[in-house]
Design a protein around this motif. Structure first.
Motif, PDB file in Angstrom:
ATOM      1  N   LEU A 169       0.649  -1.079   0.004  1.00  0.00           N
ATOM      2  CA  LEU A 169      -0.177   0.152   0.044  1.00  0.00           C
ATOM      3  C   LEU A 169       0.863   1.305  -0.192  1.00  0.00           C
ATOM      4  O   LEU A 169       0.414   2.288  -0.591  1.00  0.00           O
ATOM      5  N   ALA A 170       2.083   1.178   0.647  1.00  0.00           N
ATOM      6  CA  ALA A 170       2.792   2.272   0.756  1.00  0.00           C
ATOM      7  C   ALA A 170       3.594   2.631  -0.879  1.00  0.00           C
ATOM      8  O   ALA A 170       3.677   3.856  -1.398  1.00  0.00           O
ATOM      9  N   MET A 171       3.715   1.519  -1.177  1.00  0.00           N
ATOM     10  CA  MET A 171       4.413   1.479  -2.692  1.00  0.00           C
ATOM     11  C   MET A 171       3.388   2.275  -3.593  1.00  0.00           C
ATOM     12  O   MET A 171       3.662   2.971  -4.436  1.00  0.00           O
ATOM     13  N   ARG A 172       1.905   1.888  -3.472  1.00  0.00           N
ATOM     14  CA  ARG A 172       0.969   2.498  -4.280  1.00  0.00           C
ATOM     15  C   ARG A 172       0.924   3.991  -4.162  1.00  0.00           C
ATOM     16  O   ARG A 172       0.835   4.666  -5.122  1.00  0.00           O
ATOM     17  N   ASP A 173       0.980   4.514  -2.839  1.00  0.00           N
ATOM     18  CA  ASP A 173       1.058   5.782  -2.707  1.00  0.00           C
ATOM     19  C   ASP A 173       2.003   6.364  -3.317  1.00  0.00           C
ATOM     20  O   ASP A 173       1.971   7.620  -3.839  1.00  0.00           O
ATOM     21  N   LEU A 174       3.412   6.106  -3.008  1.00  0.00           N
ATOM     22  CA  LEU A 174       4.436   6.772  -3.668  1.00  0.00           C
ATOM     23  C   LEU A 174       4.404   6.641  -5.082  1.00  0.00           C
ATOM     24  O   LEU A 174       4.872   7.652  -5.769  1.00  0.00           O
ATOM     25  N   ASN A 175       3.818   5.723  -5.754  1.00  0.00           N
ATOM     26  CA  ASN A 175       3.754   5.633  -7.184  1.00  0.00           C
ATOM     27  C   ASN A 175       2.741   6.603  -7.876  1.00  0.00           C
ATOM     28  O   ASN A 175       3.109   7.537  -8.602  1.00  0.00           O
ATOM     29  N   GLU A 176       1.652   6.966  -6.999  1.00  0.00           N
ATOM     30  CA  GLU A 176       1.053   8.048  -7.374  1.00  0.00           C
ATOM     31  C   GLU A 176       1.624   9.279  -7.318  1.00  0.00           C
ATOM     32  O   GLU A 176       1.322  10.339  -7.935  1.00  0.00           O
ATOM     33  N   ALA A 177       2.240   9.467  -6.138  1.00  0.00           N
ATOM     34  CA  ALA A 177       2.918  10.863  -5.700  1.00  0.00           C
ATOM     35  C   ALA A 177       3.861  11.013  -6.870  1.00  0.00           C
ATOM     36  O   ALA A 177       4.073  12.160  -7.208  1.00  0.00           O
ATOM     37  N   LEU A 178       4.685  10.187  -7.282  1.00  0.00           N
ATOM     38  CA  LEU A 178       5.911  10.291  -8.277  1.00  0.00           C
ATOM     39  C   LEU A 178       5.089  10.483  -9.499  1.00  0.00           C
ATOM     40  O   LEU A 178       5.489  11.510 -10.002  1.00  0.00           O
TER      41      LEU A 178
END
Length: 255
Positions: free
Chosen positions: A149-158
């Motif tokens: 879930l953390a990776m998903r948030d970072l992907n969107e932020a990127l």
């Protein structure tokens, strides 16, 4: 020598705490004397801001007291912002509440308030604020061992930082990728992310040097025509849901 440093640190902390107490007294007196209710939310936020300095306090009991007061005054501010439909004020309150709950390792509460903040930023397409919230969410999920879930948030932020050409924020996102990959013991990807951070920061530095050089060069006299009218800054509002969200926030904070 070590004892001297400790003594200096204690004296500095005591002085800082005394100054903070003086500021709090002044702000609370101002709140009592303020008759315009629309201003009270901002004053409560300032009071909460003094208590949000809890991370500078060594004594555990005092630190816990500051955290409790920070929550109380932020919720009070949130109620005022909700009543007067000040969505920006509400977002600030959500972020402040999340900060306290992160410090207390209460990740469910922290995530809830950060999600409220992201909803506001999403609605008004405030990319920088949304990226900040997503990064904070990712960190909470990392601490809670929710790496996917953390990776998903970072992907969107990127994606947002690239779409809106925000290199400084992209660097922040990449730095958090490095944190996440290192936690996963994927040092190779962690190093790639860290290298990307260095590259972005170097480019930002070069761009700033070019701007500074251009600003230092002599310019021809240019007459700038002022616009006929200036639009007033709009306060973000959501009349249908503000009061409900603030009420829910108080109930959720009490869990």
């Amino acid at each position: 020598m070590k004892k001297i440093f400790i003594l200096i640190a204690i004296l500095a902390a005591t002085t800082s705490l005394r100054a903070s107490n003086d500021t709090l007294d002044s702000l609370k007196q101002k709140l009592q004397s303020t008759k315009n209710d629309t201003l009270k939310g901002g004053i409560c936020t300032k009071i909460a801001g003094e208590y949000l300095k809890f991370d500078t306090i060594v004594n555990r009991n005092v630190r816990n007291y500051y955290q409790t007061e920070a929550i109380h005054w932020t919720l009070t501010a949130l109620q005022n912002y909700s009543f007067y439909e000040d969505t920006l004020g509400m977002r600030r309150s959500f972020d402040d509440l999340a900060r306290v709950y992160i410090a207390q390792h209460k990740y469910s509460q922290a995530k809830w308030f950060l999600l409220q903040s992201t909803k506001i930023s999403r609605k008004y397409k405030d990319a920088p604020a949304l990226i900040n919230s997503l990064v904070k969410l990712a960190n909470v999920k990392m601490d809670n061992k929710e790496t996917k879930l953390a990776m998903r948030d970072l992907n969107e932020a990127l994606n947002l930082s690239i779409k809106y050409k925000l290199p400084a924020m992209e660097a922040i996102v990449q730095q958090n990728y490095a944190y996440l990959y290192n936690r996963l013991n994927d040092n190779e990807k962690g190093d790639i992310a860290a290298k990307r951070v260095a590259e972005i920061n170097e480019q930002i530095k070069k761009d700033q040097e070019v701007k500074d050089l251009a600003a230092a060069m002599p310019k021809d006299s240019i007459t700038v025509k002022k616009p006929d009218s200036i639009k007033k800054k709009r306060v973000f509002t959501d009349r249908k849901s503000n009061k409900t969200v603030a009420s829910t926030a108080k109930k959720f904070a009490s869990l």
